[in-house]
Design a protein around this motif. Sequence first.
Motif, PDB file in Angstrom:
ATOM      1  N   ILE A 175      -6.722  -7.916  -0.082  1.00  0.00           N
ATOM      2  CA  ILE A 175      -6.476  -6.705  -0.878  1.00  0.00           C
ATOM      3  C   ILE A 175      -7.474  -6.603  -2.020  1.00  0.00           C
ATOM      4  O   ILE A 175      -8.067  -5.541  -2.257  1.00  0.00           O
ATOM      5  CB  ILE A 175      -5.024  -6.701  -1.397  1.00  0.00           C
ATOM      6  CG1 ILE A 175      -4.055  -6.375  -0.253  1.00  0.00           C
ATOM      7  CG2 ILE A 175      -4.844  -5.703  -2.540  1.00  0.00           C
ATOM      8  CD1 ILE A 175      -2.595  -6.497  -0.618  1.00  0.00           C
ATOM      9  N   ASP A 211      -5.754   5.155   2.066  1.00  0.00           N
ATOM     10  CA  ASP A 211      -6.341   4.899   3.393  1.00  0.00           C
ATOM     11  C   ASP A 211      -5.614   3.799   4.153  1.00  0.00           C
ATOM     12  O   ASP A 211      -5.743   3.696   5.372  1.00  0.00           O
ATOM     13  CB  ASP A 211      -7.821   4.516   3.255  1.00  0.00           C
ATOM     14  CG  ASP A 211      -8.686   5.691   2.833  1.00  0.00           C
ATOM     15  OD1 ASP A 211      -8.196   6.844   2.905  1.00  0.00           O
ATOM     16  OD2 ASP A 211      -9.839   5.464   2.420  1.00  0.00           O
ATOM     17  N   ASN A 212      -4.884   2.950   3.445  1.00  0.00           N
ATOM     18  CA  ASN A 212      -4.235   1.809   4.098  1.00  0.00           C
ATOM     19  C   ASN A 212      -2.714   1.935   4.174  1.00  0.00           C
ATOM     20  O   ASN A 212      -2.028   0.968   4.489  1.00  0.00           O
ATOM     21  CB  ASN A 212      -4.608   0.515   3.355  1.00  0.00           C
ATOM     22  CG  ASN A 212      -6.043   0.098   3.617  1.00  0.00           C
ATOM     23  OD1 ASN A 212      -6.345  -0.559   4.613  1.00  0.00           O
ATOM     24  ND2 ASN A 212      -6.937   0.504   2.728  1.00  0.00           N
ATOM     25  N   LEU A 231     -10.882  -5.593  -0.681  1.00  0.00           N
ATOM     26  CA  LEU A 231     -10.977  -4.159  -0.386  1.00  0.00           C
ATOM     27  C   LEU A 231     -11.223  -3.358  -1.658  1.00  0.00           C
ATOM     28  O   LEU A 231     -12.093  -2.468  -1.697  1.00  0.00           O
ATOM     29  CB  LEU A 231      -9.677  -3.671   0.269  1.00  0.00           C
ATOM     30  CG  LEU A 231      -9.482  -3.889   1.766  1.00  0.00           C
ATOM     31  CD1 LEU A 231      -8.075  -3.463   2.171  1.00  0.00           C
ATOM     32  CD2 LEU A 231     -10.517  -3.096   2.559  1.00  0.00           C
ATOM     33  N   LEU A 232     -10.454  -3.652  -2.702  1.00  0.00           N
ATOM     34  CA  LEU A 232     -10.597  -2.913  -3.955  1.00  0.00           C
ATOM     35  C   LEU A 232     -11.951  -3.184  -4.610  1.00  0.00           C
ATOM     36  O   LEU A 232     -12.602  -2.265  -5.126  1.00  0.00           O
ATOM     37  CB  LEU A 232      -9.461  -3.286  -4.906  1.00  0.00           C
ATOM     38  CG  LEU A 232      -8.057  -2.810  -4.494  1.00  0.00           C
ATOM     39  CD1 LEU A 232      -6.996  -3.457  -5.369  1.00  0.00           C
ATOM     40  CD2 LEU A 232      -7.952  -1.292  -4.569  1.00  0.00           C
ATOM     41  N   VAL A 283      -8.409   3.692  -1.665  1.00  0.00           N
ATOM     42  CA  VAL A 283      -8.130   2.487  -0.885  1.00  0.00           C
ATOM     43  C   VAL A 283      -6.642   2.417  -0.550  1.00  0.00           C
ATOM     44  O   VAL A 283      -6.260   2.120   0.588  1.00  0.00           O
ATOM     45  CB  VAL A 283      -8.566   1.222  -1.658  1.00  0.00           C
ATOM     46  CG1 VAL A 283      -8.011  -0.033  -1.003  1.00  0.00           C
ATOM     47  CG2 VAL A 283     -10.083   1.140  -1.731  1.00  0.00           C
ATOM     48  N   ALA A 296     -14.747  -1.341  -2.865  1.00  0.00           N
ATOM     49  CA  ALA A 296     -14.729   0.106  -3.113  1.00  0.00           C
ATOM     50  C   ALA A 296     -15.138   0.451  -4.539  1.00  0.00           C
ATOM     51  O   ALA A 296     -15.309   1.637  -4.867  1.00  0.00           O
ATOM     52  CB  ALA A 296     -13.335   0.653  -2.835  1.00  0.00           C
ATOM     53  N   LEU A 341      -2.281  -3.640  -6.313  1.00  0.00           N
ATOM     54  CA  LEU A 341      -2.155  -2.285  -5.764  1.00  0.00           C
ATOM     55  C   LEU A 341      -1.404  -1.336  -6.675  1.00  0.00           C
ATOM     56  O   LEU A 341      -1.652  -0.122  -6.640  1.00  0.00           O
ATOM     57  CB  LEU A 341      -1.486  -2.340  -4.385  1.00  0.00           C
ATOM     58  CG  LEU A 341      -2.321  -3.020  -3.299  1.00  0.00           C
ATOM     59  CD1 LEU A 341      -1.539  -3.106  -2.002  1.00  0.00           C
ATOM     60  CD2 LEU A 341      -3.634  -2.269  -3.074  1.00  0.00           C
ATOM     61  N   ALA A 356     -11.472   5.479  -6.762  1.00  0.00           N
ATOM     62  CA  ALA A 356     -11.749   4.563  -5.651  1.00  0.00           C
ATOM     63  C   ALA A 356     -10.513   3.746  -5.296  1.00  0.00           C
ATOM     64  O   ALA A 356     -10.205   3.526  -4.113  1.00  0.00           O
ATOM     65  CB  ALA A 356     -12.909   3.633  -6.020  1.00  0.00           C
ATOM     66  N   GLY A 357      -9.767   3.302  -6.312  1.00  0.00           N
ATOM     67  CA  GLY A 357      -8.551   2.537  -6.063  1.00  0.00           C
ATOM     68  C   GLY A 357      -7.494   3.368  -5.360  1.00  0.00           C
ATOM     69  O   GLY A 357      -6.861   2.909  -4.405  1.00  0.00           O
ATOM     70  N   PHE A 364       0.826  -1.207   0.000  1.00  0.00           N
ATOM     71  CA  PHE A 364       0.000   0.000   0.000  1.00  0.00           C
ATOM     72  C   PHE A 364       0.865   1.264   0.000  1.00  0.00           C
ATOM     73  O   PHE A 364       0.396   2.333  -0.386  1.00  0.00           O
ATOM     74  CB  PHE A 364      -0.916   0.030   1.226  1.00  0.00           C
ATOM     75  CG  PHE A 364      -2.124  -0.864   1.115  1.00  0.00           C
ATOM     76  CD1 PHE A 364      -3.180  -0.537   0.283  1.00  0.00           C
ATOM     77  CD2 PHE A 364      -2.215  -2.038   1.845  1.00  0.00           C
ATOM     78  CE1 PHE A 364      -4.301  -1.353   0.182  1.00  0.00           C
ATOM     79  CE2 PHE A 364      -3.316  -2.864   1.761  1.00  0.00           C
ATOM     80  CZ  PHE A 364      -4.366  -2.519   0.926  1.00  0.00           C
TER      81      PHE A 364
END
Length: 419
Positions: free
Chosen positions: A356, A402-403, A359-360, A399, A363, A335, A395-396, A208
């Motif tokens: 991972i 944020d991480n 999460l993507l 994410v 979102a 990522l 959005a990607g 990330f």
Amino acid sequence: MARRLYTLLFCLCMPLVLLRLLYRAIKAPAYARRWSERFALGGDVRAGGIWVHAVSVGESIAAAPMVRELLKRYPELPITITCMTPTGSEQIRKLFGGQVGHAYLPYDLPWLQRRLLRRLKPRVGIIMETELWPNLVAEATRAEVPLVLANARLSERSARGYQRVSALVRPMFAALDWVAVQSQAEALRFIKLGVAREQLQVTGSIKFDFRADPALLQQAADLRARWGERPVWIAASTHAGEDEQVLRAHQAVLQALPDALLILVPRHPERFDAVARQVQDAGLAAVRRSSGQLPAADQQVLVGDTMGELVMLYACADVAFVGGSLVPNGGHNYLEPAALGLPVLSGPHRFNFTEISGLLEGAGALQVVSDERALALAVQALLGDEAARERAGAAGRAVVQDNQGALERLLSGIARLLG
């Protein structure tokens, strides 16, 4: 007792191991070089500092931000990076040049690992992800070398495999001094395999913390501008059995978007020539990146047959498909394209990156496609809808941002062990 049996079996299998190495050398000549390092002889080994093991290309790239920070924070400590593959070795040299020592990790026999550790005399050993070997860990413990498992990940599938040989691996996992694990679900799997709770911390994935070099992004922008106004998608880190599906998907995309360009980047360099032939056999005109030529208007595929340019090629594209996922290899790093603001596509096999990718996907940054037909439809839809691409890309990026912070948590843990 289990480790002694493992060592005996390893010794008995050594002729087959060497025959396999010779076979790989026929396909990829780099495997024929530096055999002595596989027996803990030779190599650029720098004693008395930090030892990092990154098995191949992906782990070397993931380790790069950590290694750069270690070089800054501990300039007095030499760093040696070991790996297992020529492609990983080439990546290490490209990333760091002479800043770090480098050698292949020897075969997992106790006397070979002992010889390496005597030469290294490391203050700490950092193993990337889950590249654990029973004799390596046992000999590090015997030599009182603290071991960190960094950016650790463990899929359900891998955990089940380890459980089948628990008598061998439980002492190995229990001997680790600190495990910096990517997610809570993976932490529970490590605990079941013998890692003590107090020796484990959920730090998140250092992937990330990826940040593309601005110079690299400018290179990509300049290259893309020279291709003209045409839609571009990339299929990255593809495996055998997957390239054919991607090429058929591209043929379908071309029916709707005749000027579309596919950047096809095979995962393993020994397959570059074979994939280039597959493109020709599919009736598509191609140019190879290694030629230095630009894709002409009547060429539909750019074969990414160079090392170390994947991120730059991602930055040239509008849509990214991440390979190893239409075939059961478990996917690759989602990522990097997400951090670059690309909508991401994946096949159904993503067990190496379950959390991972979840999460993507949640979102709206990643879309799972079941087969080549679904891939073609998804690529076509995204290439034709700029607003949808921008939404998924934003959005990607969110994410990823944020991480972030896993790298600093990892470095803090390493600092405690270094004292």
